[in-house]
Write a protein that holds these residues in place. Structure first.
Motif, mmCIF file in Angstrom:
data_model
loop_
_atom_site.group_PDB
_atom_site.id
_atom_site.type_symbol
_atom_site.label_atom_id
_atom_site.label_comp_id
_atom_site.label_asym_id
_atom_site.label_seq_id
_atom_site.Cartn_x
_atom_site.Cartn_y
_atom_site.Cartn_z
ATOM 1 N N THR B 38 -1.815 8.078 16.819
ATOM 2 C CA THR B 38 -1.117 7.688 15.907
ATOM 3 C C THR B 38 -0.396 8.724 14.945
ATOM 4 N N VAL B 39 -1.093 9.711 14.709
ATOM 5 C CA VAL B 39 -0.613 11.098 13.932
ATOM 6 C C VAL B 39 0.525 11.565 14.613
ATOM 7 N N LEU B 42 3.275 9.400 13.769
ATOM 8 C CA LEU B 42 4.118 9.716 12.507
ATOM 9 C C LEU B 42 4.630 11.064 12.419
ATOM 10 N N GLU B 46 8.788 11.358 11.528
ATOM 11 C CA GLU B 46 8.985 12.219 10.660
ATOM 12 C C GLU B 46 10.322 13.165 10.739
ATOM 13 N N ALA B 53 6.506 9.604 6.287
ATOM 14 C CA ALA B 53 5.583 8.522 6.496
ATOM 15 C C ALA B 53 4.165 9.218 6.599
ATOM 16 N N PRO B 54 3.564 9.116 5.406
ATOM 17 C CA PRO B 54 2.275 9.774 5.238
ATOM 18 C C PRO B 54 1.289 8.765 5.591
ATOM 19 N N VAL B 55 0.108 9.353 5.922
ATOM 20 C CA VAL B 55 -1.042 8.720 6.604
ATOM 21 C C VAL B 55 -1.508 7.344 5.719
ATOM 22 N N SER B 56 -1.380 7.707 4.386
ATOM 23 C CA SER B 56 -1.728 6.166 3.437
ATOM 24 C C SER B 56 -0.767 5.071 3.559
ATOM 25 N N GLU B 57 0.463 5.387 4.013
ATOM 26 C CA GLU B 57 1.368 4.609 4.162
ATOM 27 C C GLU B 57 1.158 3.670 5.302
ATOM 28 N N PHE B 58 0.340 4.182 6.160
ATOM 29 C CA PHE B 58 0.411 3.551 7.564
ATOM 30 C C PHE B 58 -0.675 2.546 7.735
ATOM 31 N N ARG B 60 -2.531 -0.556 9.364
ATOM 32 C CA ARG B 60 -2.575 -0.951 10.887
ATOM 33 C C ARG B 60 -2.035 -2.092 11.145
#
Lengths: 404, 78
Positions: B38-39, B42, B46, B53-58, B60
């Protein structure tokens, strides 16, 4: 003075459900009585921390002021700028109270424990640190003091989770479920309460209260004559591991069920963890809100940082380092004892091995059928049970603190 | 720029198999994408589309199928 510990005895459930009745009637008719909900929460939190626990109550108030100021100040700052060091600094300041409380027992700082410690400090810290990180990412844009307090101090989950997320919680608290949906939530809540009774008051009682002290006693006696080893340790392992699961899963079911009655879909914490076919799957089924918190706020961020700055060439090295760091941090969070840290390391290494095996399986032809799956489940269960024996601290008592 | 084709190609590379016939399948449920992958996704999005697309926006639930990823990327490119 009346002191009520959450979900501890039948009296608590009766008082809780009576107190929530007006709220449930309101939700059934499409109204959410926010002021009444806050009143109930405040009363129940007061009853948790009154009487001989008053110093915990003061610690909670001080803690909340501290977190309130931090999140508020950071939100204001974040609107103007986005310096990484300000973000790290704020995160560290949010963790300081918890870190002090965790270090205190190892360092024998009894004053720190009395001054700062209260039941649930870990779970509140997870919530506020997540808010700071989501504010940095821009997912949370405004600081709403009222919603902040309601999120942090949501009564059903205050002492031991499940750990909800701010944005998810706010969506629920600002709306009323449709009647059909609410009826469905209530029927689930009834099911969860009864399953919780079975877990916590029957099964956890059998494994934890009846069996565990006996097998521990036998293990102590026979280990004394056998240089620290005893076959009874296997009994301790099963009794402790199953007690841990039924006690915590039972508690979590109560918290989720109470949330549902209040019209909030508190996330589930366990999903049949002992049916996992490997360790990675286990962490997607065991104490899920904690492991997902670590996944989203530690693991993924570490991987993101390591990949972006190209610390390691290999993808495998990156994920291995992140696994070990992630699980070690979780070990430290449990407390500064050798067995908690060893437990974290055990799971970090376990995930690295597990990942290597999954990669091997992808490349080579490995037989796969019902029997291999059953074997995988039994193996995973025992690896996990062994880690719980380590986690229990019984080995520490047995090897280093046995007095005769 | 054909967002759809680019996203499919990124996903194919990360997952290691062709997913163009499973555009609405949940890749978390099927285990095709883990947190590590997933990272990578992202980061690739980007660089490729110049989006944040920061991790928090992600979330699931918003990013769990190829089609939803495409929709997200398009909305982030705004």
């Amino acid at each position: 003075m009346l002191n009520l510990q959450p979900y501890a005895d039948p009296k608590y459930f009766i008082i809780l459900l009576l107190a929530l009745l007006p709220l449930a009637i309101g939700l059934y008719f499409g109204k959410r009585f926010a002021w009444y909900e806050v009143l109930v929460s405040v009363v129940f939190i007061f009853l948790m921390f009154d009487g001989h626990k008053y110093h915990e109550g003061f610690a909670l108030i001080g803690y909340m002021i501290w977190q309130w100021l931090l999140v508020w100040a950071y939100t204001i700052y974040r609107k103007k700028a986005n310096n990484s060091w300000v973000f790290y600094g704020t995160t560290v300041l949010a963790i300081v109270p918890l870190a002090l409380v965790k270090i205190a027992p190892a360092a024998h700082w009894t004053h720190v424990t009395t001054l700062l410690g209260f039941m649930g400090i870990s779970y509140l810290t997870f919530r506020s640190v997540a808010m700071i990180m989501e504010t940095r990412d821009g997912t949370i844009k405004e600081f709403n003091p009222w919603l902040f307090l309601r999120f942090m101090l949501f009564m059903p989950t205050i002492s031991s989770g499940p750990i909800d997320r701010y944005c998810r919680f706010v969506k629920d608290i600002n709306s009323v479920p449709a009647r059909e949906k609410y009826i469905d939530m209530l029927s689930k809540a009834v099911h969860f309460f009864f399953l919780g009774f079975l877990y916590k008051f029957v099964l956890s009682y059998i494994f934890g209260t009846l069996l565990l002290p006996r097998v521990e006693h036998m293990a102590m006696l026979s280990a004394h004559a056998n240089g620290g080893w005893s076959w009874w340790l296997i009994g301790v392992m099963y009794a402790y591991g199953l007690d841990l699961f039924f006690d915590f899963a039972g508690y979590s079911l109560f918290a989720v069920a109470t949330g549902y009655v209040m019209g909030i879909e508190v996330p589930m914490n366990f999903n049949l963890p002992f049916l996992s076919k490997n360790l990675k799957e286990f962490w997607n089924r065991w104490h899920m809100t904690l492991s997902f918190w670590f996944r989203d706020f530690v693991f993924m961020r570490l991987v993101f940082m390591m990949m972006k700055n190209k610390w390691f060439k290999s993808r495998v090295t990156t994920s291995n380092v992140a696994y070990i760091a992630n699980m070690l941090i979780m070990g430290f969070w449990h407390g500064l004892t050798w067995y908690y840290i060893a437990y974290g390391l055990f799971h970090g290494v376990g995930l690295v091995v597990n990942d290597a095996w999954l990669r091997y399986k992808k490349k080579h032809h490995v037989p796969h059928n019902k029997f291999t799956e059953a074997f995988a489940i039994v193996l995973t269960f025992h690896v996990v049970m062994l880690s719980f024996l380590l986690f229990s601290g019984f080995l520490d008592t047995l090897w280093f603190h046995q007095h005769h | 720029m054909d967002v759809k084709a680019e996203v499919v190609e990124i996903l194919n590379t990360i997952i290691g198999e062709d997913i163009s016939d499973q555009m609405d399948d949940d890749f978390f449920e099927s285990g095709l994408l883990d947190s590590m992958a997933t990272v990578e996704l992202l980061l690739d999005l980007e660089t490729k589309f110049d989006i944040q697309a920061p991790v928090s926006e992600f979330d699931r639930n918003d990013w769990n199928t190829p089609n939803k990823v495409i929709a997200k990327v398009e909305s982030l490119m705004g």
